[in-house]
Design an enzyme around this catalytic site. Structure first.
Site, PDB file in Angstrom:
ATOM      1  N   CYS A 140       0.849  -1.191   0.000  1.00  9.95           N
ATOM      2  CA  CYS A 140       0.000   0.000   0.000  1.00  9.95           C
ATOM      3  C   CYS A 140       0.888   1.246   0.000  1.00  9.95           C
ATOM      4  O   CYS A 140       1.888   1.308   0.704  1.00  9.95           O
ATOM      5  CB  CYS A 140      -0.949   0.098   1.174  1.00  9.95           C
ATOM      6  SG  CYS A 140      -2.171  -1.206   1.180  1.00  9.95           S
ATOM      7  N   ARG A 147       4.091  -0.577  -4.592  1.00  6.95           N
ATOM      8  CA  ARG A 147       3.721  -1.032  -3.247  1.00  6.95           C
ATOM      9  C   ARG A 147       2.352  -1.706  -3.209  1.00  6.95           C
ATOM     10  O   ARG A 147       1.934  -2.246  -2.187  1.00  6.95           O
ATOM     11  CB  ARG A 147       3.700   0.159  -2.281  1.00  6.95           C
ATOM     12  CG  ARG A 147       5.022   0.869  -2.158  1.00  6.95           C
ATOM     13  CD  ARG A 147       4.896   2.045  -1.246  1.00  6.95           C
ATOM     14  NE  ARG A 147       4.681   1.629   0.117  1.00  6.95           N
ATOM     15  CZ  ARG A 147       5.630   1.373   0.993  1.00  6.95           C
ATOM     16  NH1 ARG A 147       6.890   1.491   0.635  1.00  6.95           N
ATOM     17  NH2 ARG A 147       5.346   0.998   2.213  1.00  6.95           N
ATOM     18  N   TRP A 180      -2.848  -2.623  -1.833  1.00  7.59           N
ATOM     19  CA  TRP A 180      -2.556  -4.058  -1.924  1.00  7.59           C
ATOM     20  C   TRP A 180      -3.481  -4.696  -0.906  1.00  7.59           C
ATOM     21  O   TRP A 180      -3.299  -4.532   0.307  1.00  7.59           O
ATOM     22  CB  TRP A 180      -1.093  -4.315  -1.573  1.00  7.59           C
ATOM     23  CG  TRP A 180      -0.654  -5.738  -1.782  1.00  7.59           C
ATOM     24  CD1 TRP A 180      -0.187  -6.287  -2.943  1.00  7.59           C
ATOM     25  CD2 TRP A 180      -0.608  -6.785  -0.807  1.00  7.59           C
ATOM     26  NE1 TRP A 180       0.120  -7.604  -2.745  1.00  7.59           N
ATOM     27  CE2 TRP A 180      -0.124  -7.942  -1.441  1.00  7.59           C
ATOM     28  CE3 TRP A 180      -0.935  -6.868   0.542  1.00  7.59           C
ATOM     29  CZ2 TRP A 180       0.046  -9.151  -0.783  1.00  7.59           C
ATOM     30  CZ3 TRP A 180      -0.771  -8.082   1.204  1.00  7.59           C
ATOM     31  CH2 TRP A 180      -0.277  -9.203   0.539  1.00  7.59           C
ATOM     32  N   ASN A 217      -1.928   2.386   5.633  1.00  5.10           N
ATOM     33  CA  ASN A 217      -1.040   1.291   5.244  1.00  5.10           C
ATOM     34  C   ASN A 217      -0.750   0.476   6.505  1.00  5.10           C
ATOM     35  O   ASN A 217      -0.258   1.036   7.480  1.00  5.10           O
ATOM     36  CB  ASN A 217       0.252   1.894   4.660  1.00  5.10           C
ATOM     37  CG  ASN A 217       1.345   0.867   4.430  1.00  5.10           C
ATOM     38  OD1 ASN A 217       2.509   1.224   4.372  1.00  5.10           O
ATOM     39  ND2 ASN A 217       1.007  -0.395   4.295  1.00  5.10           N
ATOM     40  N   GLY A 218      -1.098  -0.804   6.493  1.00  7.86           N
ATOM     41  CA  GLY A 218      -0.882  -1.636   7.679  1.00  7.86           C
ATOM     42  C   GLY A 218      -2.088  -2.508   7.932  1.00  7.86           C
ATOM     43  O   GLY A 218      -2.912  -2.714   7.044  1.00  7.86           O
ATOM     44  N   GLU A 235      16.554 -18.705  -4.755  1.00  9.58           N
ATOM     45  CA  GLU A 235      16.308 -17.328  -5.225  1.00  9.58           C
ATOM     46  C   GLU A 235      15.878 -17.342  -6.696  1.00  9.58           C
ATOM     47  O   GLU A 235      14.982 -16.593  -7.100  1.00  9.58           O
ATOM     48  CB  GLU A 235      17.579 -16.487  -5.007  1.00  9.58           C
ATOM     49  CG  GLU A 235      17.642 -15.156  -5.752  1.00  9.58           C
ATOM     50  CD  GLU A 235      16.498 -14.201  -5.443  1.00  9.58           C
ATOM     51  OE1 GLU A 235      15.696 -14.472  -4.543  1.00  9.58           O
ATOM     52  OE2 GLU A 235      16.386 -13.184  -6.163  1.00  9.58           O
ATOM     53  N   LYS A 263      12.485 -15.725  -8.343  1.00 10.32           N
ATOM     54  CA  LYS A 263      12.512 -14.761  -9.453  1.00 10.32           C
ATOM     55  C   LYS A 263      11.603 -15.217 -10.590  1.00 10.32           C
ATOM     56  O   LYS A 263      10.805 -14.448 -11.116  1.00 10.32           O
ATOM     57  CB  LYS A 263      13.936 -14.646  -9.957  1.00 10.32           C
ATOM     58  CG  LYS A 263      14.787 -13.470 -10.016  1.00 10.32           C
ATOM     59  CD  LYS A 263      14.639 -12.206  -9.320  1.00 10.32           C
ATOM     60  CE  LYS A 263      13.760 -12.038  -8.174  1.00 10.32           C
ATOM     61  NZ  LYS A 263      14.260 -11.698  -6.895  1.00 10.32           N
ATOM     62  N   GLU A 292       7.751 -15.159  -9.527  1.00 17.80           N
ATOM     63  CA  GLU A 292       7.061 -13.880  -9.361  1.00 17.80           C
ATOM     64  C   GLU A 292       6.926 -13.112 -10.662  1.00 17.80           C
ATOM     65  O   GLU A 292       5.956 -12.383 -10.841  1.00 17.80           O
ATOM     66  CB  GLU A 292       7.688 -13.023  -8.245  1.00 17.80           C
ATOM     67  CG  GLU A 292       9.129 -12.673  -8.398  1.00 17.80           C
ATOM     68  CD  GLU A 292       9.725 -11.964  -7.163  1.00 17.80           C
ATOM     69  OE1 GLU A 292       8.990 -11.505  -6.291  1.00 17.80           O
ATOM     70  OE2 GLU A 292      10.961 -11.873  -7.097  1.00 17.80           O
ATOM     71  N   HIS A 299      15.748 -37.691  -3.522  1.00 18.65           N
ATOM     72  CA  HIS A 299      14.889 -38.025  -2.386  1.00 18.65           C
ATOM     73  C   HIS A 299      13.450 -37.586  -2.614  1.00 18.65           C
ATOM     74  O   HIS A 299      12.694 -37.439  -1.653  1.00 18.65           O
ATOM     75  CB  HIS A 299      15.457 -37.404  -1.105  1.00 18.65           C
ATOM     76  CG  HIS A 299      16.843 -37.869  -0.813  1.00 18.65           C
ATOM     77  ND1 HIS A 299      17.135 -39.169  -0.477  1.00 18.65           N
ATOM     78  CD2 HIS A 299      18.037 -37.221  -0.862  1.00 18.65           C
ATOM     79  CE1 HIS A 299      18.439 -39.302  -0.302  1.00 18.65           C
ATOM     80  NE2 HIS A 299      19.010 -38.131  -0.547  1.00 18.65           N
ATOM     81  N   LYS A 322       6.134  -4.680  -3.263  1.00 20.89           N
ATOM     82  CA  LYS A 322       7.570  -4.535  -3.040  1.00 20.89           C
ATOM     83  C   LYS A 322       7.922  -4.531  -1.555  1.00 20.89           C
ATOM     84  O   LYS A 322       8.890  -5.136  -1.128  1.00 20.89           O
ATOM     85  CB  LYS A 322       8.021  -3.216  -3.678  1.00 20.89           C
ATOM     86  CG  LYS A 322       9.488  -2.896  -3.495  1.00 20.89           C
ATOM     87  CD  LYS A 322      10.306  -3.625  -4.503  1.00 20.89           C
ATOM     88  CE  LYS A 322      11.786  -3.369  -4.406  1.00 20.89           C
ATOM     89  NZ  LYS A 322      12.518  -4.568  -4.848  1.00 20.89           N
TER      90      LYS A 322
HETATM   91  C1  G6P Z   1       8.794  -8.687  -0.842  1.00 21.82           C
HETATM   92  C2  G6P Z   1       9.441  -8.394  -2.172  1.00 21.82           C
HETATM   93  C3  G6P Z   1      10.726  -9.195  -2.329  1.00 21.82           C
HETATM   94  C4  G6P Z   1      11.650  -8.934  -1.145  1.00 21.82           C
HETATM   95  C5  G6P Z   1      10.956  -9.198   0.185  1.00 21.82           C
HETATM   96  C6  G6P Z   1      11.789  -8.706   1.362  1.00 21.82           C
HETATM   97  O1  G6P Z   1       8.295  -9.980  -0.839  1.00 21.82           O
HETATM   98  O2  G6P Z   1       8.558  -8.692  -3.233  1.00 21.82           O
HETATM   99  O3  G6P Z   1      11.370  -8.826  -3.526  1.00 21.82           O
HETATM  100  O4  G6P Z   1      12.781  -9.747  -1.263  1.00 21.82           O
HETATM  101  O5  G6P Z   1       9.712  -8.504   0.238  1.00 21.82           O
HETATM  102  O6  G6P Z   1      11.864  -7.316   1.307  1.00 21.82           O
HETATM  103  P1  G6P Z   1      13.002  -6.442   1.957  1.00 21.82           P
HETATM  104  O7  G6P Z   1      12.655  -5.041   1.602  1.00 21.82           O
HETATM  105  O8  G6P Z   1      12.931  -6.711   3.438  1.00 21.82           O
HETATM  106  O9  G6P Z   1      14.293  -6.888   1.383  1.00 21.82           O
END
Ligand code: G6P
Length: 587
Positions: A2, A28, A74, A100-101, A465, A469, A472, A488, A582
């Site tokens: 948000c 956001r 969001w 926001n929250g 990771e 990627k 998402e 396994h 984000k």
């Molecule tokens: C969200 C984002 C990710 C990020 C994660 C942690 O899920 O989409 O890209 O890695 O938050 O965020 P931070 O700001 O704590 O690295």
């Protein structure tokens, strides 16, 4: 998670400014948006479902006001509908709120103010009615204070009251920053949203309230007493938060790794040595973070073991608080966060602090809550990262943690040399030919619905990771595994043509992961090898330079590009993946 933007000042284009600000905060949250202003003595509210960048702005045109606020959402409580979009307003349409929250006790408050008043399914609406309730007998500021004393949960709010010449902002747990211009003030969830107007900011800290009108004043939420605040000048360029020549922020940020890694290792030696000392002295050193930052923390476990011969523990931030049994004053928690605002990380920090442990943070956003509330903080200096999928922040975090591991071993300069070499290798890799080649590999697998990635040692967290990627950005079902774990269970998922990516380094485990890759191939997998050397088992080879233990930094580059191209080729906007945000400021 948000985005909030507010404006009050000399210009009469407040609504347009808020819309522009919200567009910059869209990363956001982007399922719906809304704005509010006072027009001819009553509340004007416009809300729409969908992205603000694709909105119909005709209802806003010609409405000249000097004060406005808005929100890009969001969804948490309540589905994505026009009614659930913010701003929310009190039953008498005198109070409007953007939030926001999450308000945890919203059901209880809903009973208190009267269920019949509600039109939406959100937790936020209780704030508007509650302030409205107290406003019947109290001045604006006192009514906001009385209302938030009743709220449980995390919030950043901006409140407008018809007839009042100022906005009120308050925060507990979610970010809100004031941009101080000449004769005007901006309120936003992050700094780049108002950076083109001012670089002077005032931070609203937790449990603080600000009245924002012709002048700005800060108060303690607990006592209502006035607070002294400083104006801080931020050394960021507005254009670094723009897309420039690129189609998407994600590609721009991938390309910025040509120099962001070098900035990350350009740290003050004394400070790094001090941190190395603190880690050595600690009894129980924990790493924690979320999403990509969490995978970086996991890689640090390997770096610290391989380079510094030091045992550290990793737990995702959402799981960390349960480890409080192991925490004591000599423990050290190292948190990694791009935004510096992630709610789960803040909770992990609270758990550590409760036991008297120290907290070191590694963040990108200077002045963020995590940076300001930890005992030591280092910045990775990657510059604003706007695409939801983290790219340049990840490689910078990896570089800085590797540097610290070398410092613990007493080899800071050697670490710097290794990393400078890796940074220059990344610079060389990011050329148009390499991009075209990786795009070709993505073309090949773009119609598959499953993909698997394997890695070993420090490349195991990179396989995880890589899966994040690809998931998402392209919505392909991707999963990462420790190469040796395949047999396994996961190997049952492989059939003819299943794309499998093998992340390989020239290290002591190379032969093992090659054997695991051969096992995949024997079951019909289409093998994409990311490795310094070619091998007959690869159906396609993406060559990366040999940079020793820094291999996660170079192996991530083709993964990021592949995820980006897979997203674009499958028709998605890689900067704004569905359902994601984000900065995740809710638990
Ligand atoms: C969200 C984002 C990710 C990020 C994660 C942690 O899920 O989409 O890209 O890695 O938050 O965020 P931070 O700001 O704590 O690295």
């Amino acid at each position: 998670m948000c985005g909030i933007f507010g404006y009050i000042g000399k210009r009469d284009t407040a609504l347009e400014l808020v819309i522009e600000g919200l567009k910059k905060l869209e990363y956001r949250g982007y399922d719906s948006w809304g704005v509010a202003a006072e027009l001819n003595g009553s509340l004007f509210i416009e809300k729409q479902v969908g992205k603000i960048s694709e909105a119909d702005l005709s209802p806003i045109k010609g409405k000249n006001v000097h004060m406005a606020m808005g929100h890009t959402r969001w969804a948490t409580h309540g589905g994505v509908t026009q009614i659930n979009a913010h701003p929310h307003f009190s039953w008498d349409k005198k109070i409007a709120v953007v939030h926001n929250g999450i308000i945890e006790n919203y059901e209880e408050v809903r009973e208190f103010v009267g269920k019949e008043k509600f039109v939406s399914q959100t937790d936020t609406e209780v704030i508007a009615h509650l302030i409205g309730h107290f406003r019947q007998t109290m001045p604006f500021k006192e009514a906001v204070l009385a209302a938030i004393h009743k709220l449980k949960g995390r919030y950043a709010i901006v409140v407008m009251n018809v007839g009042e010449p100022h906005l009120i902002a308050a925060r507990r747990g979610s970010p809100l920053i004031l941009g101080i211009g000449k004769g005007e003030t901006f309120l936003a969830s992050d700094i780049p949203a108002f950076l083109e107007y001012t670089q002077d900011v005032m931070y609203l800290d937790d449990n603080e309230l600000a009245t924002v009108g012709e002048s700005v004043a800060f108060f303690s939420i607990e006592t209502g007493a006035p607070l002294e605040k400083r104006v801080v000048n931020i050394d960021w360029k507005a254009e670094s938060a723009e897309k420039g020549e690129y189609d998407h922020f994600m590609l721009k940020e991938i390309m910025e790794q040509k120099d962001s890694i070098l900035r990350a290792i350009n740290q003050n030696d004394e400070e790094i040595l001090e941190i190395a000392e603190a880690i050595k002295k600690s009894r129980g050193c924990f790493f924690s973070g979320c999403g990509t930052a969490g995978k970086v923390c996991m890689a640090a476990e390997y770096f610290f073991s391989i380079i510094a011969n030091r045992h550290v523990n990793f737990a995702p931030a959402s799981e960390f608080p349960i480890y409080h049994h192991f925490l004591r004053p000599e423990s050290l928690l190292i948190v990694v966060s791009q935004s510096g605002e992630t709610a789960d990380v803040l909770e992990a920090m609270e758990a550590a602090k409760k036991k008297g442990a120290k907290v070191l943070s590694i963040v990108n956003v200077a002045g963020s809550t995590i940076a300001r509330t930890s005992d030591y903080s280092l910045q990775i200096k990657a510059g604003p990262e706007k695409a939801v999928a983290s790219t340049k922040a990840a490689t910078s975090q990896l570089a800085l943690l590797l540097l610290i591991a070398y410092a613990i071993r007493g080899d800071l300069q050697e670490g710097r040399r290794v990393l400078a070499e890796a940074a220059s290798a990344v610079n060389d890799m990011l050329n148009p030919r390499f991009l075209t080649y990786v795009k070709g590999v993505a073309e090949n697998i773009k119609n598959h619905e499953n993909a698997y990635i394997i890695g070993k040692a420090e490349n195991y967290p990179m396989a995880l990771e890589a899966a994040i990627k690809i998931q998402e950005v392209s919505y392909i079902h991707a999963e990462g595994f420790a190469a040796g774990e395949l047999k396994h269970g996961p190997i049952a998922l492989i059939s003819k043509g299943t794309p499998c990516i093998s992340l390989i380094a020239n290290d002591e485990v190379k032969q093992d992961i090659i054997s695991n890759t051969i096992e995949l191939k024997a079951r019909g997998a289409h093998i994409i090898g990311i490795s310094p050397e070619n091998h007959e088992v690869f159906d396609q080879w993406i060559r990366v330079p040999d940079v020793g233990v820094a291999s996660p930094l170079v192996n991530l580059i083709p993964i990021q590009l592949m995820a980006y191209y897979l997203g674009v080729l499958r028709g998605h906007n890689p900067d704004m993946p569905r359902n994601l945000a984000k900065s995740v400021t809710v638990k």
